[in-house]
Write an enzyme that holds these catalytic residues in place. Structure first.
Site, PDB file in Angstrom:
ATOM      1  N   TRP A 248       0.814  -1.217   0.000  1.00  0.00           N
ATOM      2  CA  TRP A 248       0.000   0.000   0.000  1.00  0.00           C
ATOM      3  C   TRP A 248       0.845   1.265   0.000  1.00  0.00           C
ATOM      4  O   TRP A 248       1.839   1.351   0.712  1.00  0.00           O
ATOM      5  CB  TRP A 248      -0.897  -0.025   1.243  1.00  0.00           C
ATOM      6  CG  TRP A 248      -1.534   1.290   1.522  1.00  0.00           C
ATOM      7  CD1 TRP A 248      -0.980   2.347   2.212  1.00  0.00           C
ATOM      8  CD2 TRP A 248      -2.826   1.739   1.093  1.00  0.00           C
ATOM      9  NE1 TRP A 248      -1.862   3.404   2.250  1.00  0.00           N
ATOM     10  CE2 TRP A 248      -2.999   3.054   1.569  1.00  0.00           C
ATOM     11  CE3 TRP A 248      -3.852   1.139   0.360  1.00  0.00           C
ATOM     12  CZ2 TRP A 248      -4.167   3.792   1.329  1.00  0.00           C
ATOM     13  CZ3 TRP A 248      -5.012   1.877   0.143  1.00  0.00           C
ATOM     14  CH2 TRP A 248      -5.155   3.182   0.617  1.00  0.00           C
TER      15      TRP A 248
ATOM     16  N   GLN B   1       4.012   7.722   1.847  1.00  0.00           N
ATOM     17  CA  GLN B   1       3.390   6.925   2.908  1.00  0.00           C
ATOM     18  C   GLN B   1       3.277   5.485   2.404  1.00  0.00           C
ATOM     19  O   GLN B   1       2.740   5.237   1.322  1.00  0.00           O
ATOM     20  CB  GLN B   1       2.004   7.477   3.230  1.00  0.00           C
ATOM     21  CG  GLN B   1       2.035   8.916   3.729  1.00  0.00           C
ATOM     22  CD  GLN B   1       2.428   8.994   5.191  1.00  0.00           C
ATOM     23  OE1 GLN B   1       1.623   8.768   6.082  1.00  0.00           O
ATOM     24  NE2 GLN B   1       3.689   9.323   5.443  1.00  0.00           N
TER      25      GLN B   1
ATOM     26  N   TRP C 226       3.865  10.049   9.582  1.00  0.00           N
ATOM     27  CA  TRP C 226       2.922  10.527   8.579  1.00  0.00           C
ATOM     28  C   TRP C 226       3.479  11.633   7.696  1.00  0.00           C
ATOM     29  O   TRP C 226       4.668  11.909   7.701  1.00  0.00           O
ATOM     30  CB  TRP C 226       1.619  10.951   9.268  1.00  0.00           C
ATOM     31  CG  TRP C 226       0.824   9.779   9.750  1.00  0.00           C
ATOM     32  CD1 TRP C 226       1.062   8.457   9.498  1.00  0.00           C
ATOM     33  CD2 TRP C 226      -0.331   9.815  10.586  1.00  0.00           C
ATOM     34  NE1 TRP C 226       0.132   7.674  10.122  1.00  0.00           N
ATOM     35  CE2 TRP C 226      -0.744   8.479  10.792  1.00  0.00           C
ATOM     36  CE3 TRP C 226      -1.075  10.838  11.172  1.00  0.00           C
ATOM     37  CZ2 TRP C 226      -1.858   8.152  11.562  1.00  0.00           C
ATOM     38  CZ3 TRP C 226      -2.185  10.504  11.934  1.00  0.00           C
ATOM     39  CH2 TRP C 226      -2.563   9.178  12.121  1.00  0.00           C
ATOM     40  N   THR C 227       2.622  12.313   6.995  1.00  0.00           N
ATOM     41  CA  THR C 227       3.026  13.198   5.902  1.00  0.00           C
ATOM     42  C   THR C 227       3.848  14.400   6.359  1.00  0.00           C
ATOM     43  O   THR C 227       3.643  14.949   7.436  1.00  0.00           O
ATOM     44  CB  THR C 227       1.758  13.649   5.156  1.00  0.00           C
ATOM     45  OG1 THR C 227       1.242  12.507   4.486  1.00  0.00           O
ATOM     46  CG2 THR C 227       2.039  14.742   4.142  1.00  0.00           C
TER      47      THR C 227
ATOM     48  N   TRP D 233      -4.071   0.302   4.045  1.00  0.00           N
ATOM     49  CA  TRP D 233      -3.437   1.316   4.885  1.00  0.00           C
ATOM     50  C   TRP D 233      -3.133   0.749   6.262  1.00  0.00           C
ATOM     51  O   TRP D 233      -3.935   0.025   6.842  1.00  0.00           O
ATOM     52  CB  TRP D 233      -4.375   2.520   4.997  1.00  0.00           C
ATOM     53  CG  TRP D 233      -3.823   3.626   5.836  1.00  0.00           C
ATOM     54  CD1 TRP D 233      -3.011   4.637   5.426  1.00  0.00           C
ATOM     55  CD2 TRP D 233      -4.051   3.840   7.234  1.00  0.00           C
ATOM     56  NE1 TRP D 233      -2.715   5.457   6.483  1.00  0.00           N
ATOM     57  CE2 TRP D 233      -3.333   4.998   7.611  1.00  0.00           C
ATOM     58  CE3 TRP D 233      -4.778   3.160   8.210  1.00  0.00           C
ATOM     59  CZ2 TRP D 233      -3.327   5.501   8.901  1.00  0.00           C
ATOM     60  CZ3 TRP D 233      -4.768   3.661   9.511  1.00  0.00           C
ATOM     61  CH2 TRP D 233      -4.051   4.817   9.848  1.00  0.00           C
TER      62      TRP D 233
ATOM     63  N   ARG E   9      -2.042  18.035  11.428  1.00  0.00           N
ATOM     64  CA  ARG E   9      -1.087  17.235  10.669  1.00  0.00           C
ATOM     65  C   ARG E   9      -0.741  17.840   9.307  1.00  0.00           C
ATOM     66  O   ARG E   9      -1.420  18.733   8.816  1.00  0.00           O
ATOM     67  CB  ARG E   9      -1.614  15.804  10.467  1.00  0.00           C
ATOM     68  CG  ARG E   9      -3.008  15.687   9.871  1.00  0.00           C
ATOM     69  CD  ARG E   9      -3.456  14.212   9.875  1.00  0.00           C
ATOM     70  NE  ARG E   9      -4.747  14.013   9.254  1.00  0.00           N
ATOM     71  CZ  ARG E   9      -5.911  14.034   9.895  1.00  0.00           C
ATOM     72  NH1 ARG E   9      -5.948  14.247  11.200  1.00  0.00           N
ATOM     73  NH2 ARG E   9      -7.054  13.841   9.238  1.00  0.00           N
TER      74      ARG E   9
ATOM     75  N   ASP F 137      -0.043   9.152   0.608  1.00  0.00           N
ATOM     76  CA  ASP F 137       0.419  10.521   0.317  1.00  0.00           C
ATOM     77  C   ASP F 137       1.859  10.626  -0.184  1.00  0.00           C
ATOM     78  O   ASP F 137       2.749   9.973   0.345  1.00  0.00           O
ATOM     79  CB  ASP F 137       0.366  11.382   1.583  1.00  0.00           C
ATOM     80  CG  ASP F 137      -0.983  11.429   2.242  1.00  0.00           C
ATOM     81  OD1 ASP F 137      -1.119  12.167   3.235  1.00  0.00           O
ATOM     82  OD2 ASP F 137      -1.906  10.720   1.792  1.00  0.00           O
TER      83      ASP F 137
END
Lengths: 176, 660
Positions: B142, B161, B204-205, B169, B268, B145
């Site tokens: 998977w 990601q 994360w992003t 995810w 975020r 972003d």
């Protein structure tokens, strides 16, 4: 006579204390949250009955209500999966067997992919993936139902799962 | 014959009457007293009292037993009240305005509602065809972003990601790849994994900022061990390694925690920083307050300590959480990109957000006054309106490519098939071909996106077709060899008489609610059928539809129709599209990049873009065909096309001996 009166008073007092507990699950404030949340889902009664019967909903915010609903989805999918496996051990007509095998794959996807993704997304704070996973679970259940050309032994289970998926997705959407 | 349906067992748990045991008897004058009284022969008063108390004692016993089972019930009412008001404040509203965009509906896969869906028996042949030849994707699993895109020491870097464990995810880490030309990517080791308490639940992003002194700052969101969203600082372990393989995390992380009033799960995706004349760097972070999407701005000098500014960069009520916000300058005059810190009278600023609740990317053009830190949209009445792409395109992120002086945009293209197919094929998601972004100086009100020129280097053989006439209601096959890896440029003209004669209409056309390419109008639809088979049982029409408005002016719409794209019923079957500005004397033109299960489409030089995922079961490999079609009732269409076969980009793991 006086003894009876005493018993009566004592038990009346005790019942007042235990009455909320014996009602089962939830305090009035939590009930309001449940009702307001469930009004924003397509199946109010399904939503309310699942949430109210889970004692965790009394301390919940919307994220935790969503998690409770995902748990209910998991429980239903697990039960249906077990049922499918039981049926497959029996003597079946070709098309029913084929349909059930297809459904085994689909319910496996729900349990191995959709449910874990939904739980992780809600717990870790990126709920849109939980919305997609919940929707997908409903789609898999719908596909399962379509796998039977004639009679389906899983109609009620599939419908039930679709209902809970729709409710779960709607609750998650409130977080976005 | 089946004996019992286990769902009946489930229903027991659902039955509300059992959920609320009600086995105690109401106080005096309950029904039982009447029943019981008639059954006994004792003196009435005594009997009543004895029986009554006995029953009450029984009830008390019940209450104690059942109450004991549900002992953890005593909730903190105040806490519930606080959270309930913040999460239930208002009905979810639609975004303020979407203009006349006729794009995708809000729900993820709404097209399945009411439609018979069956799990298609996907086989390996069909599934392996779906992998793209020249779009970025990891070897398996998977992706979502795009993260931290940048150019450094001769290499373009791309992070993303990634789930190293499966095609859904979860367990998110930062994947990494490098390329000399934004097309031929080489996979590198994972850049960052969740190995600290402050990113244990997700790396994360984030975005990269290249400092003038040569340092690289990477700011990214971590989901902590308690699932609080924080911003963290990371930087390359070794700046003399052009491949930037290893990354270090700042020992003082996190550098930013959610400020007061912001929920710990609504904070975020920090942007690239831009420098303002007060000597400060600025970053933006998307969030929400109730259902109003907002963007916070922070000042920093060292990227370690930050000051939250008072004002918001932008906010729109009713739009929900803003993810992956982006903020960058575009030139009003030159056809070149601008460094993120550029400003001046010749500059407009684009604000962009990804909307969590509708999975689309929106932008608005405005003016940024760096002295006040305020950005004002050109059209203040509309909160956020235009979409980068009317198909699937989310969490997009731009960067300034200092190597070629252009602003380049990446977008995450997720799957639109069923998750079980993703599980079967072992992967999910691709990235768009990177696009240059420029202000459309002819209209002034939208951006233009176009695939980076390096993609042209994949072109192999070509075929040209000059002025092919396609009469109303006809389909013309285009004789090319294969039809699954193509770069197509096509122009269309309508006959003038039809344009004049066509009657007015007072119904506003919309791609998504129309009948697709099968719905005939006087002046459309006409265009191309991609990934079609000979019998046209599978086809993906990409087309223009011209409607005459009440005022007699022509309005052009551009759509991609998935409704007949596949015989499988478990794939998305929506119609994507929007209106597209067509200026006087402009021909209708479209460019398509066809790459197996992805089609990227650019109308009028990139004014309107549509990215679609297509999953045919028959129109694959050598059976895929390309056609021109004209389903209009009145107009004849003439088309000139150039079609190139596209090479693979051979995206593969980096090999030390071979590649550098």
């Amino acid at each position: 006579m006086k003894l009876l009166l005493l018993i009566f008073i004592v038990q009346a007092v005790l019942q007042t204390i235990y009455l909320p507990a014996s009602q089962g699950a939830v305090q009035p404030v939590a009930v309001r949250l449940i009702e307001r949340t469930c009004k924003q889902t397509p199946l109010y009664n399904v939503c309310v009955s699942i949430l109210k019967s889970d004692s965790r909903s009394s301390k919940a915010d919307v994220t935790r209500l969503a998690l409770i609903m995902v748990d209910a989805l998991k429980a239903k999918a697990t039960g249906t999966m077990n049922y499918i496996k039981t049926l497959l051990r029996g003597n079946l007509k070709g098309d029913v067997r084929r349909g059930l095998s297809s459904c085994a794959d689909l319910y496996n996807a729900v349990l191995e992919a959709d449910v874990p993704v939904a739980i992780e997304a809600l717990q870790k704070g990126d709920p849109k993936f939980a919305e997609q996973a919940a929707n997908d679970a409903g789609i898999e259940a719908k596909s399962c139902e379509s796998s039977f050309s004639g009679y389906s032994p899983l109609t009620k289970s599939n419908k039930s799962l679709q209902d809970v998926s729709a409710v779960a997705a709607a609750i998650v959407k409130l977080l976005l | 014959m089946l004996e019992s349906d286990p769902s009946r067992d489930f229903s027991k748990h659902e039955d509300p009457s059992i959920a609320v045991p009600c086995s105690y008897i109401p106080l005096p004058d309950g029904p039982h007293t009447r029943e019981l009284a008639s059954a006994r022969r004792m003196p009435p008063k005594r009997a009543i009292f004895k029986v009554f108390s006995g029953v009450l004692i029984l009830a008390l016993v019940f209450a104690i037993i059942i109450g004991g089972r549900n002992s953890d019930v005593h909730a903190n009412g105040n806490a519930l009240l606080a959270t309930s008001t913040s999460s239930m404040a208002s009905e979810p509203l639609r975004p303020v305005s979407r203009g006349v965009s006729a794009g995708v509906s809000e729900k993820a896969n709404h097209v399945f509602s009411g439609v018979e869906v069956a799990s298609f028996p996907w086989n390996n042949t069909m599934l392996s065809w779906q992998r793209t030849a020249y779009h970025f994707q990891p070897e398996k699993n998977w992706m979502n972003d795009p993260n931290g895109p940048m150019f450094y020491k001769g290499w373009y870097h791309f992070f993303y990601q990634y789930n190293p464990h499966g095609p859904v995810w979860g367990d998110i880490v930062w994947g990494h790849a490098a390329s000399k030309d934004l097309i031929h990517w080489l996979h590198l080791p994972l850049a960052m994994v969740p190995d600290q308490w402050y990113d244990l639940n997700g790396v994360w992003t984030g975005s990269a900022t290249l400092l003038p002194d040569g340092r690289i700052i990477m700011l990214y969101t971590g989901s902590t061990n308690e699932s609080v969203q924080v911003q963290n600082l990371a930087y390359p372990a070794n700046l003399s390694d052009p491949l930037l393989v290893n990354w270090d995390k700042y020992s003082g992380n996190p550098v930013l925690r959610p400020p007061p009033g912001i929920d710990s799960k609504d904070f975020r995706d920090p942007t690239t920083a831009w420098y303002t004349s007060d000597g400060k760097w600025n970053i933006a972070i998307g969030s929400k307050v109730n259902k109003t999407g907002i963007t916070l701005i922070y000042h920093t000098e060292d990227f370690k300590s930050y000051e939250l500014l008072d004002g918001l960069l932008h906010a729109v009520p009713g739009t929900g959480m803003w993810e992956c916000v982006d903020f960058y300058p575009v030139s009003k005059t030159s056809g070149k990109g601008l460094d993120t810190s550029a400003n001046g009278p010749e500059v407009k600023h684009v604000f962009k957000t990804s909307l969590d609740n509708d999975k689309n990317d929106y932008y608005a053009i405005g003016t940024y006054d760096e002295k006040s830190g305020r950005w004002v949209p050109d059209n203040p009445k509309i909160g956020i309106e235009l979409r980068y792409d009317y198909g699937i395109f989310y969490a997009s992120k731009s960067f300034y490519d200092l190597h070629k002086g252009r602003r380049v945009l990446w977008g995450w293209i997720h799957e639109s098939d069923s998750e079980i197919a993703d599980v079967k094929k072992g992967w999910a998601s691709v990235q768009s071909i990177p696009r240059t972004v420029l202000l459309d100086t002819k209209t002034g009100t939208n951006l233009l996106q176009w695939p980076v020129e390096e993609v042209d280097n994949l072109r192999l053989t070509s075929r040209e077709f000059e002025r092919v006439e396609v009469k109303a209601g006809s389909v013309v096959p285009l004789d090319i060899d294969a039809a699954t890896q193509l770069d197509i440029f096509a122009e269309f003209e309508l006959d003038k008489e039809a344009l004049e004669m066509t009657a007015q209409t007072n119904v506003e056309f919309s791609c998504s609610t129309s009948g697709g390419a099968a719905e005939r109008g006087a002046l459309g639809p006409f265009g191309l059928l991609v990934l079609a088979d000979d019998s046209l049982s599978e086809q993906t029409p990409v087309y223009f539809f011209i409607a005459k408005g009440i005022d007699g002016n022509l309005k052009t719409f551009f759509c991609a129709d998935q409704t007949r794209s596949s015989e499988a019923t478990d794939v998305n079957k929506q119609i994507y599209g929007s209106s597209v500005p067509v200026l006087k004397d402009e021909k209708l033109s479209v460019r398509l990049l066809v790459d197996h299960s992805i089609v990227e489409i650019f109308a009028q030089g990139g004014r309107t873009c549509i990215t679609s995922r297509v999953y045919p079961t028959k129109a694959i490999y050598g059976a895929a065909r390309l056609f021109l079609f004209n389903n209009a009732t009145e107009a004849t269409v003439t088309s000139s096309l150039k079609i190139w076969q596209m090479n693979s980009a051979f995206i593969r793991p980096f090999q030390p001996g071979q590649d550098a």
